[in-house]
Design a protein around this motif. Structure first.
Motif, PDB file in Angstrom:
ATOM      1  N   MET A  51      53.569  36.510  83.693  1.00  0.00           N
ATOM      2  CA  MET A  51      52.841  35.943  84.836  1.00  0.00           C
ATOM      3  C   MET A  51      53.787  35.672  86.001  1.00  0.00           C
ATOM      4  O   MET A  51      53.427  35.853  87.163  1.00  0.00           O
ATOM      5  N   ARG A  52      55.002  35.225  85.677  1.00  0.00           N
ATOM      6  CA  ARG A  52      55.972  34.962  86.754  1.00  0.00           C
ATOM      7  C   ARG A  52      56.256  36.256  87.518  1.00  0.00           C
ATOM      8  O   ARG A  52      56.371  36.256  88.744  1.00  0.00           O
ATOM      9  N   GLN A  53      56.360  37.358  86.789  1.00  0.00           N
ATOM     10  CA  GLN A  53      56.601  38.659  87.428  1.00  0.00           C
ATOM     11  C   GLN A  53      55.382  39.092  88.240  1.00  0.00           C
ATOM     12  O   GLN A  53      55.493  39.538  89.378  1.00  0.00           O
ATOM     13  N   SER A  54      54.208  38.982  87.609  1.00  0.00           N
ATOM     14  CA  SER A  54      53.003  39.522  88.230  1.00  0.00           C
ATOM     15  C   SER A  54      52.608  38.734  89.470  1.00  0.00           C
ATOM     16  O   SER A  54      52.306  39.324  90.520  1.00  0.00           O
ATOM     17  N   TRP A  62      50.786  40.668  99.131  1.00  0.00           N
ATOM     18  CA  TRP A  62      49.694  39.949  99.813  1.00  0.00           C
ATOM     19  C   TRP A  62      50.177  39.302 101.105  1.00  0.00           C
ATOM     20  O   TRP A  62      49.450  39.230 102.097  1.00  0.00           O
ATOM     21  N   LEU A  63      51.440  38.869 101.124  1.00  0.00           N
ATOM     22  CA  LEU A  63      51.998  38.225 102.317  1.00  0.00           C
ATOM     23  C   LEU A  63      52.501  39.251 103.343  1.00  0.00           C
ATOM     24  O   LEU A  63      52.944  38.877 104.422  1.00  0.00           O
ATOM     25  N   GLY A  64      52.432  40.533 102.978  1.00  0.00           N
ATOM     26  CA  GLY A  64      52.813  41.561 103.946  1.00  0.00           C
ATOM     27  C   GLY A  64      54.102  42.285 103.611  1.00  0.00           C
ATOM     28  O   GLY A  64      54.598  43.075 104.408  1.00  0.00           O
ATOM     29  N   GLY A  65      54.674  42.036 102.423  1.00  0.00           N
ATOM     30  CA  GLY A  65      55.904  42.705 102.008  1.00  0.00           C
ATOM     31  C   GLY A  65      55.620  43.969 101.212  1.00  0.00           C
ATOM     32  O   GLY A  65      54.500  44.492 101.252  1.00  0.00           O
ATOM     33  N   PRO A  66      56.610  44.476 100.485  1.00  0.00           N
ATOM     34  CA  PRO A  66      56.440  45.702  99.699  1.00  0.00           C
ATOM     35  C   PRO A  66      55.240  45.598  98.756  1.00  0.00           C
ATOM     36  O   PRO A  66      55.022  44.567  98.125  1.00  0.00           O
ATOM     37  N   ARG A  67      54.484  46.706  98.678  1.00  0.00           N
ATOM     38  CA  ARG A  67      53.200  46.674  97.977  1.00  0.00           C
ATOM     39  C   ARG A  67      53.264  47.263  96.571  1.00  0.00           C
ATOM     40  O   ARG A  67      52.252  47.745  96.043  1.00  0.00           O
ATOM     41  N   ASP A  68      54.409  47.192  95.919  1.00  0.00           N
ATOM     42  CA  ASP A  68      54.576  47.779  94.576  1.00  0.00           C
ATOM     43  C   ASP A  68      53.515  47.279  93.596  1.00  0.00           C
ATOM     44  O   ASP A  68      52.990  48.048  92.796  1.00  0.00           O
ATOM     45  N   TRP A  69      53.219  45.990  93.641  1.00  0.00           N
ATOM     46  CA  TRP A  69      52.243  45.408  92.701  1.00  0.00           C
ATOM     47  C   TRP A  69      50.890  46.081  92.877  1.00  0.00           C
ATOM     48  O   TRP A  69      50.238  46.438  91.900  1.00  0.00           O
ATOM     49  N   PHE A  70      50.478  46.270  94.139  1.00  0.00           N
ATOM     50  CA  PHE A  70      49.174  46.881  94.420  1.00  0.00           C
ATOM     51  C   PHE A  70      49.204  48.369  94.074  1.00  0.00           C
ATOM     52  O   PHE A  70      48.238  48.903  93.525  1.00  0.00           O
TER      53      PHE A  70
END
Ligand code: HEM
Length: 130
Positions: A51-54, A62-70
């Motif tokens: 969860m800490r990673q995710s 979401w804040l406008g940085g790199p979108r790797d998660w998405f």
């Protein structure tokens, strides 16, 4: 030059990935250590490491940085990812309070923290099943 050229993203304002990770670590540390969040803690798996990673990955994009998660989760939406979680009024409030504390404790600008807290208030209320 247009207004968009000088716009500062929330991601930059918060202090990029290291600052986001500090917020997330504080959030789960609070969830693990403060009995005020026991009910919220109990909804989560014993190991909060994933969860800490995710959550950090989500917040960075979401804040406008790199979108790797998405990019790694095409078409996923945060609301539907919580469809199986029995969120109620109490646990939604615990989530918001722990996040508000984590933002304050890690020194996030008060104006930015207020905007983030407002967005999470709407999201967590929308996740409620009670
Ligand atoms: C309001 C903003 C919220 C955000 C941004 C958020 C974010 C996340 C993220 C990123 C995940 C991991 C998804 C994955 O990688 O599979 C997740 C899972 C989860 N969330 Fe949330 N969440 C929010 C609200 C809540 C609330 C209000 C609750 C409960 C009251 C909650 C309980 C959970 C649980 C139980 C999981 C699964 C954890 C596990 O498998 O251990 N979340 N959330």
């Amino acid at each position: 030059m247009t207004a968009a050229d000088v716009e500062i993203l929330p991601y930059q304002q918060i202090g990029e990935a290291p600052a986001v990770r500090r917020v997330v670590e504080r959030f789960y540390d609070l969830m693990e250590s403060d009995p005020a969040y026991a009910e919220l803690r109990a909804l989560h798996a014993p190991d909060l490491g994933p969860m800490r990673q995710s959550l950090a990955g989500f917040l960075i994009g979401w804040l406008g940085g790199p979108r790797d998660w998405f990019d790694a989760r095409p078409g996923k939406c945060m609301m539907s990812m919580h469809a199986q979680v029995p969120v109620n009024a109490a646990t939604a409030r615990q989530w918001r309070e722990a996040m508000a504390r984590a933002l304050a404790d890690t020194g996030v600008d008060a104006g930015l923290a207020a905007r983030i807290n407002e967005a999470f208030a709407r999201m967590s209320e929308g996740m409620r099943r009670d």
